[in-house]
Design a protein around this motif. Structure first.
Motif, PDB file in Angstrom:
ATOM      1  N   ALA A 142       0.818  -1.219   0.000  1.00 54.44           N
ATOM      2  CA  ALA A 142       0.000   0.000   0.000  1.00 54.44           C
ATOM      3  C   ALA A 142       0.847   1.261   0.000  1.00 54.44           C
ATOM      4  CB  ALA A 142      -0.942   0.000   1.202  1.00 54.44           C
ATOM      5  N   ARG A 143       2.111   1.144   0.352  1.00 53.96           N
ATOM      6  CA  ARG A 143       3.016   2.283   0.342  1.00 53.96           C
ATOM      7  C   ARG A 143       3.470   2.625  -1.083  1.00 53.96           C
ATOM      8  NH1 ARG A 143       5.506   3.562   5.173  1.00 53.96           N
ATOM      9  NH2 ARG A 143       7.465   4.087   4.102  1.00 53.96           N
ATOM     10  N   LEU A 144       3.232   1.725  -2.007  1.00 56.02           N
ATOM     11  CA  LEU A 144       3.666   1.924  -3.388  1.00 56.02           C
ATOM     12  C   LEU A 144       2.546   2.519  -4.223  1.00 56.02           C
ATOM     13  CD1 LEU A 144       5.380  -1.548  -4.017  1.00 56.02           C
ATOM     14  CD2 LEU A 144       6.480   0.587  -3.273  1.00 56.02           C
ATOM     15  N   PRO A 145       2.869   3.272  -5.267  1.00 56.49           N
ATOM     16  CA  PRO A 145       1.840   3.711  -6.211  1.00 56.49           C
ATOM     17  C   PRO A 145       1.328   2.507  -7.002  1.00 56.49           C
ATOM     18  CG  PRO A 145       4.027   4.350  -6.981  1.00 56.49           C
ATOM     19  CD  PRO A 145       4.211   3.809  -5.594  1.00 56.49           C
ATOM     20  N   ASP A 146       0.110   2.607  -7.488  1.00 58.74           N
ATOM     21  CA  ASP A 146      -0.492   1.484  -8.204  1.00 58.74           C
ATOM     22  C   ASP A 146       0.341   1.048  -9.414  1.00 58.74           C
ATOM     23  OD1 ASP A 146      -2.540   1.302  -6.430  1.00 58.74           O
ATOM     24  OD2 ASP A 146      -4.082   2.148  -7.750  1.00 58.74           O
ATOM     25  N   ASP A 147       0.966   1.992 -10.110  1.00 60.92           N
ATOM     26  CA  ASP A 147       1.759   1.625 -11.282  1.00 60.92           C
ATOM     27  C   ASP A 147       2.910   0.694 -10.911  1.00 60.92           C
ATOM     28  OD1 ASP A 147       0.149   3.065 -12.942  1.00 60.92           O
ATOM     29  OD2 ASP A 147       1.488   4.808 -13.114  1.00 60.92           O
ATOM     30  N   GLU A 148       3.508   0.950  -9.756  1.00 64.49           N
ATOM     31  CA  GLU A 148       4.607   0.084  -9.328  1.00 64.49           C
ATOM     32  C   GLU A 148       4.098  -1.294  -8.930  1.00 64.49           C
ATOM     33  OE1 GLU A 148       8.534   0.275  -6.409  1.00 64.49           O
ATOM     34  OE2 GLU A 148       7.375   2.089  -6.871  1.00 64.49           O
ATOM     35  N   VAL A 149       2.917  -1.340  -8.300  1.00 65.01           N
ATOM     36  CA  VAL A 149       2.316  -2.631  -7.964  1.00 65.01           C
ATOM     37  C   VAL A 149       2.015  -3.406  -9.246  1.00 65.01           C
ATOM     38  CG1 VAL A 149       0.359  -3.788  -6.871  1.00 65.01           C
ATOM     39  CG2 VAL A 149       1.347  -1.742  -5.812  1.00 65.01           C
ATOM     40  N   ARG A 150       1.516  -2.730 -10.264  1.00 70.52           N
ATOM     41  CA  ARG A 150       1.245  -3.394 -11.550  1.00 70.52           C
ATOM     42  C   ARG A 150       2.519  -3.980 -12.153  1.00 70.52           C
ATOM     43  NH1 ARG A 150      -2.182   1.247 -12.259  1.00 70.52           N
ATOM     44  NH2 ARG A 150      -4.392   0.641 -12.292  1.00 70.52           N
ATOM     45  N   ARG A 151       3.624  -3.240 -12.025  1.00 70.60           N
ATOM     46  CA  ARG A 151       4.893  -3.753 -12.562  1.00 70.60           C
ATOM     47  C   ARG A 151       5.348  -4.995 -11.786  1.00 70.60           C
ATOM     48  NH1 ARG A 151       5.996   1.815 -13.351  1.00 70.60           N
ATOM     49  NH2 ARG A 151       7.002   2.016 -11.310  1.00 70.60           N
ATOM     50  N   GLU A 170      -8.453  -6.825  -8.073  1.00 68.65           N
ATOM     51  CA  GLU A 170      -8.920  -6.979  -6.690  1.00 68.65           C
ATOM     52  C   GLU A 170      -7.826  -6.588  -5.709  1.00 68.65           C
ATOM     53  OE1 GLU A 170     -10.775 -10.264  -3.573  1.00 68.65           O
ATOM     54  OE2 GLU A 170     -10.615 -10.774  -5.719  1.00 68.65           O
ATOM     55  N   LEU A 171      -6.579  -6.908  -6.030  1.00 66.06           N
ATOM     56  CA  LEU A 171      -5.475  -6.502  -5.162  1.00 66.06           C
ATOM     57  C   LEU A 171      -5.410  -4.983  -5.062  1.00 66.06           C
ATOM     58  CD1 LEU A 171      -2.881  -6.891  -3.512  1.00 66.06           C
ATOM     59  CD2 LEU A 171      -1.629  -7.085  -5.679  1.00 66.06           C
ATOM     60  N   LEU A 172      -5.494  -4.286  -6.185  1.00 65.33           N
ATOM     61  CA  LEU A 172      -5.434  -2.824  -6.171  1.00 65.33           C
ATOM     62  C   LEU A 172      -6.614  -2.236  -5.398  1.00 65.33           C
ATOM     63  CD1 LEU A 172      -4.307  -2.110  -9.840  1.00 65.33           C
ATOM     64  CD2 LEU A 172      -2.903  -2.025  -7.765  1.00 65.33           C
ATOM     65  N   ALA A 173      -7.771  -2.864  -5.493  1.00 63.46           N
ATOM     66  CA  ALA A 173      -8.939  -2.385  -4.752  1.00 63.46           C
ATOM     67  C   ALA A 173      -8.713  -2.526  -3.252  1.00 63.46           C
ATOM     68  CB  ALA A 173     -10.182  -3.160  -5.186  1.00 63.46           C
ATOM     69  N   ARG A 174      -8.112  -3.643  -2.845  1.00 64.93           N
ATOM     70  CA  ARG A 174      -7.836  -3.835  -1.419  1.00 64.93           C
ATOM     71  C   ARG A 174      -6.767  -2.857  -0.927  1.00 64.93           C
ATOM     72  NH1 ARG A 174      -8.247 -10.050   0.676  1.00 64.93           N
ATOM     73  NH2 ARG A 174      -9.844 -10.799  -0.777  1.00 64.93           N
ATOM     74  N   LEU A 175      -5.784  -2.606  -1.757  1.00 62.42           N
ATOM     75  CA  LEU A 175      -4.746  -1.649  -1.357  1.00 62.42           C
ATOM     76  C   LEU A 175      -5.330  -0.256  -1.183  1.00 62.42           C
ATOM     77  CD1 LEU A 175      -1.680  -2.719  -3.565  1.00 62.42           C
ATOM     78  CD2 LEU A 175      -2.211  -3.357  -1.193  1.00 62.42           C
TER      79      LEU A 175
END
Length: 261
Positions: A142-151, A170-175
């Motif tokens: 959750a400390r990361l921006p969504d773009d980094e999580v996608r990468r 779903e992961l991004l929604a939970r974050l």
């Protein structure tokens, strides 16, 4: 009152909104006689604890105290600070506490405090679990921006259970929920029958980030106990974040903090 305790009381008068003090301030804040306050401020100045602000009669912390503060900050690592918080909470609630770090898409436990209940959760230090399917992992993701999580998850992932995020959306929604509420929670994800609550904190100076977690058998914790754990973790992490000046710290949502017992 000893001279040492009196000096400590003076230092406690300083805050983010009060950068200097006068004799009159000490009389008002500490109920100290004016003559005593004047002598004490001069003595603290002479010993290098305080310095005067230009030619005024105002006193502020000296460079010596600033140096001591920097030494204190670097004397204890982020893991040490977080482990002390989790150890205290684990002792209070009787459930297992962990400190974990993220390594890519995995989470690794680095310290543990076994609970004292007959039913307790135990995970070996050094074991790796999927970050997306754990409260510790999502607290750190959750400390990361969504773009980094996608990468990180460009190749997708395989959920270990029905209660874990089933796909990247779903992961991004939970974050997003984690960022709003200030904590992450898992239930029957990486380990069946186990519930866990986690918060995260970092140190921008070292680049280190850790998750503070309390885990417990889902069946034995009441809603009131759950809220107490969330609040204790949030408050403990906030204290660390204030020391490290963590710019990415996610505080508990006010409504959660207020409704917790």
């Amino acid at each position: 009152m000893s001279i040492l305790s009196a000096a400590v009381d003076v230092l406690r008068c300083f805050s983010s909104t009060r950068h200097d003090v006068t004799v009159t301030d000490l009389v008002s804040l500490l109920g100290m006689p004016k003559s005593n306050a004047s002598r004490l401020l001069r003595a603290m100045r002479d010993e290098g604890l305080l310095e005067t602000v230009g030619d005024s009669k105002r006193y502020r912390p000296s460079l010596l105290l600033s140096q001591v503060g920097h030494i204190y900050r670097f004397a204890a690592s982020l893991i040490d600070r977080a482990d002390a918080v989790v150890g205290r909470i684990s002792d209070e609630v009787g459930h297992t506490g962990y400190i974990s770090v993220r390594r890519g898409t995995d989470i690794v436990g680095v310290t543990a405090h076994p609970g004292r209940h007959a039913l307790r959760v135990v995970t070996s230090i050094g074991d790796r679990i999927a970050a997306f399917a754990s409260s510790t992992g999502r607290a750190l993701l959750a400390r990361l921006p969504d773009d980094e999580v996608r990468r990180l998850y460009a190749g997708g992932f395989v959920p270990p259970s029905d209660t874990a995020p089933q796909d990247l959306d779903e992961l991004l929604a939970r974050l997003a929920i984690n960022r709003r509420e200030g904590y992450a929670e898992s239930h029957d994800e990486a380990v069946r029958g186990v519930r866990a609550i986690s918060v995260s904190v970092g140190d921008p100076t070292t680049g280190d980030e850790v998750a503070l977690c309390i885990s417990f058998p889902a069946a034995i914790v009441t809603p009131e106990e759950r809220l107490a754990i969330i609040r204790s973790l949030g408050e403990g992490a906030a204290e660390i974040a204030a020391l490290t000046r963590d710019p990415f710290f996610i505080p508990l949502h006010p409504s959660i903090a207020e409704t917790a017992p």
